[in-house]
Design an enzyme around this catalytic site. Structure first.
Site, PDB file in Angstrom:
ATOM      1  N   ASP A 336       0.844  -1.219  -0.126  1.00  0.00           N
ATOM      2  CA  ASP A 336      -0.283   0.364   0.219  1.00  0.00           C
ATOM      3  C   ASP A 336       1.147   1.189  -0.057  1.00  0.00           C
ATOM      4  O   ASP A 336       1.693   1.324   0.996  1.00  0.00           O
ATOM      5  CB  ASP A 336      -0.827   0.053   1.038  1.00  0.00           C
ATOM      6  CG  ASP A 336      -1.672   0.906   1.347  1.00  0.00           C
ATOM      7  OD1 ASP A 336      -3.132   0.747   0.220  1.00  0.00           O
ATOM      8  OD2 ASP A 336      -1.576   2.337   1.754  1.00  0.00           O
ATOM      9  N   ASN A 344      -2.519  13.045  -3.919  1.00  0.00           N
ATOM     10  CA  ASN A 344      -3.484  13.430  -4.634  1.00  0.00           C
ATOM     11  C   ASN A 344      -3.781  14.830  -4.354  1.00  0.00           C
ATOM     12  O   ASN A 344      -3.995  15.597  -5.284  1.00  0.00           O
ATOM     13  CB  ASN A 344      -4.881  12.782  -4.255  1.00  0.00           C
ATOM     14  CG  ASN A 344      -4.624  11.908  -4.993  1.00  0.00           C
ATOM     15  OD1 ASN A 344      -4.360  11.177  -6.247  1.00  0.00           O
ATOM     16  ND2 ASN A 344      -6.187  10.281  -4.437  1.00  0.00           N
ATOM     17  N   HIS A 349      -5.446  14.248  -8.376  1.00  0.00           N
ATOM     18  CA  HIS A 349      -5.344  13.010  -8.982  1.00  0.00           C
ATOM     19  C   HIS A 349      -4.032  12.152 -10.083  1.00  0.00           C
ATOM     20  O   HIS A 349      -4.132  11.516 -10.358  1.00  0.00           O
ATOM     21  CB  HIS A 349      -6.742  12.660  -9.509  1.00  0.00           C
ATOM     22  CG  HIS A 349      -7.259  12.132  -7.769  1.00  0.00           C
ATOM     23  ND1 HIS A 349      -7.999  12.652  -6.591  1.00  0.00           N
ATOM     24  CD2 HIS A 349      -7.673  10.862  -7.862  1.00  0.00           C
ATOM     25  CE1 HIS A 349      -8.646  12.505  -6.387  1.00  0.00           C
ATOM     26  NE2 HIS A 349      -8.772  10.600  -7.148  1.00  0.00           N
ATOM     27  N   ASP A 353      -2.759   9.937 -10.048  1.00  0.00           N
ATOM     28  CA  ASP A 353      -2.732   8.306 -11.261  1.00  0.00           C
ATOM     29  C   ASP A 353      -1.407   7.785 -11.896  1.00  0.00           C
ATOM     30  O   ASP A 353      -0.589   6.280 -12.213  1.00  0.00           O
ATOM     31  CB  ASP A 353      -3.632   8.920 -12.582  1.00  0.00           C
ATOM     32  CG  ASP A 353      -5.393   8.814 -11.816  1.00  0.00           C
ATOM     33  OD1 ASP A 353      -5.037   8.075 -10.802  1.00  0.00           O
ATOM     34  OD2 ASP A 353      -5.723   9.691 -12.902  1.00  0.00           O
ATOM     35  N   GLU A 379      -5.044   2.335  -3.720  1.00  0.00           N
ATOM     36  CA  GLU A 379      -3.063   2.311  -3.779  1.00  0.00           C
ATOM     37  C   GLU A 379      -2.762   1.253  -3.973  1.00  0.00           C
ATOM     38  O   GLU A 379      -1.477   1.506  -2.997  1.00  0.00           O
ATOM     39  CB  GLU A 379      -3.018   3.631  -3.430  1.00  0.00           C
ATOM     40  CG  GLU A 379      -3.106   3.879  -1.734  1.00  0.00           C
ATOM     41  CD  GLU A 379      -3.780   3.728  -0.908  1.00  0.00           C
ATOM     42  OE1 GLU A 379      -5.275   3.420  -1.926  1.00  0.00           O
ATOM     43  OE2 GLU A 379      -4.126   3.969   0.026  1.00  0.00           O
TER      44      GLU A 379
END
Ligand SMILES: Nc1nc2c(ncn2[C@@H]2O[C@H](COP(=O)(O)OP(=O)(O)OP(=O)(O)O)[C@@H](O)[C@H]2O)c(=O)[nH]1
Length: 465
Positions: A336, A344, A349, A353, A379
């Site tokens: 994770d 973010n 975002h 990404d 994530e």
């Protein structure tokens, strides 16, 4: 030649029959005439003179008798002689003859046949066998009785054999002439008939040849007369009908050929259309299969990272659990990204990404393929390590952690770290329990300060780095 032989044979048979029939009738007529002469002479003689000369040898009566006989012969040139005989029981007595010398009358004057006739007795007028006389060229004699029995006399007249033969010769000649004429006439007529037949047969043959060659029939100026002309006329009519039928058949055949050609064209066109449609259908099916394959792949793949999605990984895990029962176990890693929300929030975002894609690429490179790595959640990443024990799995996790830590980021100064939990499935352990232990190990890593690897050893946990 054969018909000539038939004609000659027929004519010969006919002539023979005619000669036989006519000569028979003629001989009968001659015989009848001689009998009439005998009767006539008998009726003209004076019975008293005969008796006077026969009984008493009265020379005057004998002379009258002889004169009467001579006159009868003289006025009838066919007669060769006449005589009067007295038949007696034992002899024949010739009383008078038509010969000039009356004294020469004797029984020698009579022929053998006449003597036999006389000896049999004469009741009425009779005649010697006229056919024997004709064939033997002998005189023919007719006898007629005169006077009443018992003293009966017989008058005889002779027909000259020469005369009879002359008549027969004349008959033969005329029969032969008629026969020859008939034969000649038959020959001429048969010749004419043969020519007439040949002309028509030739005409029929020419018509047959013309019909076979498909040429027009010859035009003859033959009047329709006999049966042959009618046969030719019927032939012409039949040939005409045959030609018309043939023309109709050819026209029908041509129409059929045209229809066949049209049909073949249409069949070819339709076949081409079907082939095209089949081709298109095949292409469409292939396309569809490709799309379906892509869809199937898309259904199992994460769009952002290109890794397997959670569903695909779960299926793989189920298979891995089944396989682990016979062929050894597997280990799992749950990773994770630390404080991703902050990334973010701080960079947007899009950057988030990009970080996710970059981390996935690192994971893929480490694994050597993308078949056993998945995006587990937002994530979170998941790695399946078949036939890998816990220690090796921890080393792999540590390697991944270190890679991510060193990984270049899209934003200068941005540092990305990863917390990882590692677990090895235990014999007979349910998958959920294994995943739960791995998850707990991950939380331990987070609790330990993040950017760390924690291994779940049974229900205990060990921090690896
Ligand atoms: N950019 C981007 N963000 C995502 C995506 N999926 C999940 N997130 C975000 O990831 C964040 C996860 O935040 P948290 O669950 O609070 O965890 P964290 O911020 O990483 O904190 P820790 O896990 O405790 O280190 C959320 O803000 C989600 O919106 C995604 O596909 N793209």
């Amino acid at each position: 030649m054969s018909h000539l032989a038939v004609i000659l044979l027929g004519a010969g048979a006919l002539g023979a029959y005619m000669y036989w029939a006519v000569s028979g009738q003629m001989l009968d007529a001659v015989g009848q005439r001689l009998l009439d002469n005998a009767r006539l002479l008998e009726s003209s003689l004076d019975i008293d003179d005969i008796r006077a000369f026969g009984d008493r040898a009265d020379s005057a009566a004998g002379e009258r008798l002889s004169q009467r006989l001579r006159r009868a012969v003289a006025i009838n040139p066919d007669l060769s002689g006449a005589y009067v005989v007295e038949p007696r029981s034992d002899s024949l007595r010739v009383l008078a003859t038509s010969q000039p010398s009356a004294g020469a009358a004797s029984s020698d004057y009579l022929t053998i046949e006449e003597s036999e006739l006389l000896r049999r007795g004469i009741e009425r007028a009779v005649i010697s066998d006229i056919r024997v006389a004709a064939s033997e060229r002998a005189d023919l004699t007719a006898l007629s009785a005169i006077g009443a029995a018992p003293q009966r006399y017989v008058v005889g007249v002779r027909l000259n054999a020469e005369s009879l033969q002359r008549s027969l010769r004349l008959l033969r000649l005329s029969t032969l002439g008629a026969l020859l004429f008939g034969v000649l006439l038959a020959l001429v007529l048969s010749r004419l008939l043969a020519e007439r037949l040949q002309r028509r047969i030739r005409s029929l043959g020419e018509r047959c040849q013309a019909l076979a060659a498909g040429e027009p029939l010859p035009v003859d100026q033959l009047p329709i007369g006999d049966e042959f002309d009618r046969v030719i006329a019927d032939f012409d009519a039949t040939a005409q009908r045959l030609r018309e039928a043939s023309a109709q058949r050819e026209a029908a055949l041509a129409a059929l050929t045209r229809a066949n050609a049209t049909l073949e064209g249409r069949v070819e066109e339709r076949t081409r259309a079907i082939e095209e449609a089949t081709h298109q259908l095949k292409a469409e099916i292939e396309n569809r299969l490709q799309v379906e394959a892509l869809l199937a792949e898309a259904a199992l793949t994460d769009g952002l990272t290109g890794l397997l999605n959670r569903r695909a990984m779960l299926e793989m895990l189920v298979q891995a659990v089944k396989a682990s029962r016979g062929q050894g176990g597997f280990s799992v890693i749950l990773a994770d990204i630390d404080h991703f929300k902050r990334i973010n929030d701080a960079h947007g975002h899009g950057v988030g990404d990009q970080v996710l894609a970059a981390a996935a690429q690192e994971l893929e490179q480490l694994q050597g393929d993308n078949r056993h790595a998945a995006r587990w959640g937002g994530e979170e990443f998941f790695v399946l390590l078949p036939h890998v024990g816990l220690m090796d799995a921890c080393r792999r996790a540590e390697e991944l952690r270190a890679r991510i830590e060193r990984m270049p980021t899209p934003v200068r100064g941005l540092r990305v770290t990863l917390s990882l939990g590692v677990a090895e499935i235990q014999p007979g352990e349910p998958l959920e329990d294994c995943l739960k232990r791995c998850d707990q190990a991950l939380y331990r890593a987070k609790d330990a300060g993040r950017n760390a690897v924690v291994a779940a050893r049974g229900n205990s946990f060990a921090t690896i780095s």
